[in-house]
Write a protein that holds these residues in place. Structure first.
Motif, mmCIF file in Angstrom:
data_model
loop_
_atom_site.group_PDB
_atom_site.id
_atom_site.type_symbol
_atom_site.label_atom_id
_atom_site.label_comp_id
_atom_site.label_asym_id
_atom_site.label_seq_id
_atom_site.Cartn_x
_atom_site.Cartn_y
_atom_site.Cartn_z
ATOM 1 N N LYS A 69 -1.645 -6.305 -13.805
ATOM 2 C CA LYS A 69 -2.091 -5.307 -14.789
ATOM 3 C C LYS A 69 -1.420 -3.960 -14.540
ATOM 4 C CE LYS A 69 -6.577 -7.354 -15.791
ATOM 5 N NZ LYS A 69 -8.043 -7.217 -15.682
ATOM 6 N N LEU A 70 -1.297 -3.590 -13.279
ATOM 7 C CA LEU A 70 -0.632 -2.330 -12.931
ATOM 8 C C LEU A 70 0.830 -2.354 -13.378
ATOM 9 C CD1 LEU A 70 -0.594 0.423 -11.391
ATOM 10 C CD2 LEU A 70 0.101 -0.893 -9.382
ATOM 11 N N ILE A 71 1.523 -3.442 -13.073
ATOM 12 C CA ILE A 71 2.934 -3.563 -13.451
ATOM 13 C C ILE A 71 3.080 -3.517 -14.971
ATOM 14 C CG2 ILE A 71 4.869 -5.199 -13.550
ATOM 15 C CD1 ILE A 71 4.799 -3.844 -10.940
ATOM 16 N N ALA A 72 2.223 -4.221 -15.683
ATOM 17 C CA ALA A 72 2.296 -4.223 -17.150
ATOM 18 C C ALA A 72 2.109 -2.818 -17.696
ATOM 19 C CB ALA A 72 1.247 -5.167 -17.729
ATOM 20 N N GLN A 89 4.968 -0.622 -19.663
ATOM 21 C CA GLN A 89 4.669 -0.056 -20.978
ATOM 22 C C GLN A 89 4.962 1.445 -20.993
ATOM 23 O OE1 GLN A 89 0.537 -0.219 -22.169
ATOM 24 N NE2 GLN A 89 1.117 -0.566 -24.300
ATOM 25 N N SER A 90 4.561 2.143 -19.943
ATOM 26 C CA SER A 90 4.843 3.579 -19.847
ATOM 27 C C SER A 90 6.345 3.836 -19.782
ATOM 28 C CB SER A 90 4.169 4.174 -18.610
ATOM 29 O OG SER A 90 2.777 4.093 -18.719
ATOM 30 N N GLU A 91 7.035 2.997 -19.025
ATOM 31 C CA GLU A 91 8.485 3.139 -18.903
ATOM 32 C C GLU A 91 9.166 2.921 -20.262
ATOM 33 O OE1 GLU A 91 11.778 1.798 -15.629
ATOM 34 O OE2 GLU A 91 10.453 0.237 -16.389
ATOM 35 N N LEU A 114 0.795 -1.240 0.000
ATOM 36 C CA LEU A 114 0.000 0.000 0.000
ATOM 37 C C LEU A 114 0.827 1.290 0.000
ATOM 38 C CD1 LEU A 114 -3.243 -0.416 2.152
ATOM 39 C CD2 LEU A 114 -3.035 0.189 -0.251
ATOM 40 N N PRO A 115 1.848 1.437 0.851
ATOM 41 C CA PRO A 115 2.603 2.702 0.821
ATOM 42 C C PRO A 115 3.216 3.005 -0.551
ATOM 43 C CG PRO A 115 3.163 1.447 2.781
ATOM 44 C CD PRO A 115 2.311 0.557 1.913
ATOM 45 N N VAL A 116 3.681 1.984 -1.237
ATOM 46 C CA VAL A 116 4.252 2.172 -2.573
ATOM 47 C C VAL A 116 3.159 2.627 -3.543
ATOM 48 C CG1 VAL A 116 5.444 1.015 -4.480
ATOM 49 C CG2 VAL A 116 5.967 0.386 -2.130
ATOM 50 N N LEU A 117 1.994 2.032 -3.414
ATOM 51 C CA LEU A 117 0.879 2.399 -4.293
ATOM 52 C C LEU A 117 0.399 3.817 -4.024
ATOM 53 C CD1 LEU A 117 -1.146 -0.954 -4.185
ATOM 54 C CD2 LEU A 117 0.479 -0.189 -5.929
ATOM 55 N N TYR A 118 0.398 4.230 -2.759
ATOM 56 C CA TYR A 118 0.008 5.601 -2.422
ATOM 57 C C TYR A 118 1.003 6.602 -3.023
ATOM 58 C CZ TYR A 118 -3.299 3.811 1.108
ATOM 59 O OH TYR A 118 -4.339 3.181 1.756
ATOM 60 N N SER A 129 9.884 6.923 -11.508
ATOM 61 C CA SER A 129 10.853 6.618 -10.454
ATOM 62 C C SER A 129 10.366 5.478 -9.542
ATOM 63 C CB SER A 129 11.146 7.865 -9.614
ATOM 64 O OG SER A 129 9.979 8.279 -8.921
ATOM 65 N N HIS A 130 9.095 5.164 -9.611
ATOM 66 C CA HIS A 130 8.542 4.084 -8.779
ATOM 67 C C HIS A 130 8.686 2.704 -9.436
ATOM 68 C CE1 HIS A 130 6.821 6.978 -6.003
ATOM 69 N NE2 HIS A 130 6.389 7.647 -7.042
ATOM 70 N N ALA A 131 9.067 2.691 -10.699
ATOM 71 C CA ALA A 131 9.152 1.420 -11.440
ATOM 72 C C ALA A 131 10.085 0.405 -10.774
ATOM 73 C CB ALA A 131 9.562 1.666 -12.882
ATOM 74 N N PRO A 132 11.303 0.790 -10.352
ATOM 75 C CA PRO A 132 12.174 -0.228 -9.731
ATOM 76 C C PRO A 132 11.572 -0.848 -8.469
ATOM 77 C CG PRO A 132 13.447 1.715 -10.326
ATOM 78 C CD PRO A 132 12.003 2.067 -10.521
ATOM 79 N N GLU A 133 10.949 -0.040 -7.650
ATOM 80 C CA GLU A 133 10.354 -0.572 -6.418
ATOM 81 C C GLU A 133 9.172 -1.490 -6.734
ATOM 82 O OE1 GLU A 133 9.107 0.909 -1.962
ATOM 83 O OE2 GLU A 133 9.201 2.401 -3.565
ATOM 84 N N LEU A 134 8.361 -1.088 -7.696
ATOM 85 C CA LEU A 134 7.239 -1.947 -8.092
ATOM 86 C C LEU A 134 7.732 -3.253 -8.694
ATOM 87 C CD1 LEU A 134 4.717 0.620 -9.571
ATOM 88 C CD2 LEU A 134 4.351 -0.878 -7.621
#
Length: 181
Positions: free
Chosen positions: A123-126, A130-132, A62-66, A99-104
């Protein structure tokens, strides 16, 4: 008792054989039922442990998602708002949701353990990947001399950010609802 045996046409040895046969059948039934019951209990215990693990892992996510939500919303507002001054202090990453991509990505290893949240997380990671990739492509184009690549693709980035925001919010709601938050 002897009269009963004579009336039924049985002798004591036949009765003993029947008692032994019935006892053997009962013993076989018990020998099957006890392990089956234990196996069922073990499966229920394993299922419950898996559910508790998924709940704990989802809370840790959750904290990462927030943070991702704050960055994505900051980015969208920054790119679409007429008054960007309103954004000061809203996001420590200044809208850089990439910048959140590595943590995710680090959570991908535990994705199978997320149980009911796994599909939404995948789905979120995909979407994030894709955005990255779009950002990397745009950066390569800029380095190759196409300096207006970012501006020309900004609508795509905003669309991807909105898509990412939708998926992230869906996952956050799912986790919060599961925990009664």
């Amino acid at each position: 008792m002897d009269r009963l045996c004579i009336a039924c046409g049985l002798d004591w040895s036949a009765i003993a054989a029947w008692v032994q046969a019935i006892g053997s059948i009962i013993a076989i039934g018990v020998a099957i039922a006890v392990p089956a019951r234990q196996h069922k209990k073990d499966q229920e215990r394993t299922k419950e442990e898996k559910k508790r693990r998924a709940q704990a892992l989802s809370l840790s996510l959750l904290p990462v998602l927030y943070k991702l939500r704050a960055s994505v919303q900051h980015f969208i507002t920054e790119q679409t708002a007429k008054e960007p001054e309103a954004l000061v202090g809203k996001d420590e990453h200044d809208g850089n949701f990439f910048s959140h991509a590595p943590e995710l990505r680090s959570y991908l290893a535990i994705a199978p353990d997320l149980d009911e949240f796994q599909e939404l997380f995948s789905k979120l990671i995909a979407s994030m990947l894709q955005s990255e990739e779009m950002l990397n492509f745009t950066t390569r184009m800029q380095r190759g001399g196409y300096h207006s690549s970012w501006i020309n693709n900004l609508e795509f980035f905003i669309e991807h950010a909105n898509n990412l925001n939708t998926k992230n919010n869906e996952l956050i709601r799912s986790i919060e609802n599961a925990h009664g938050l």
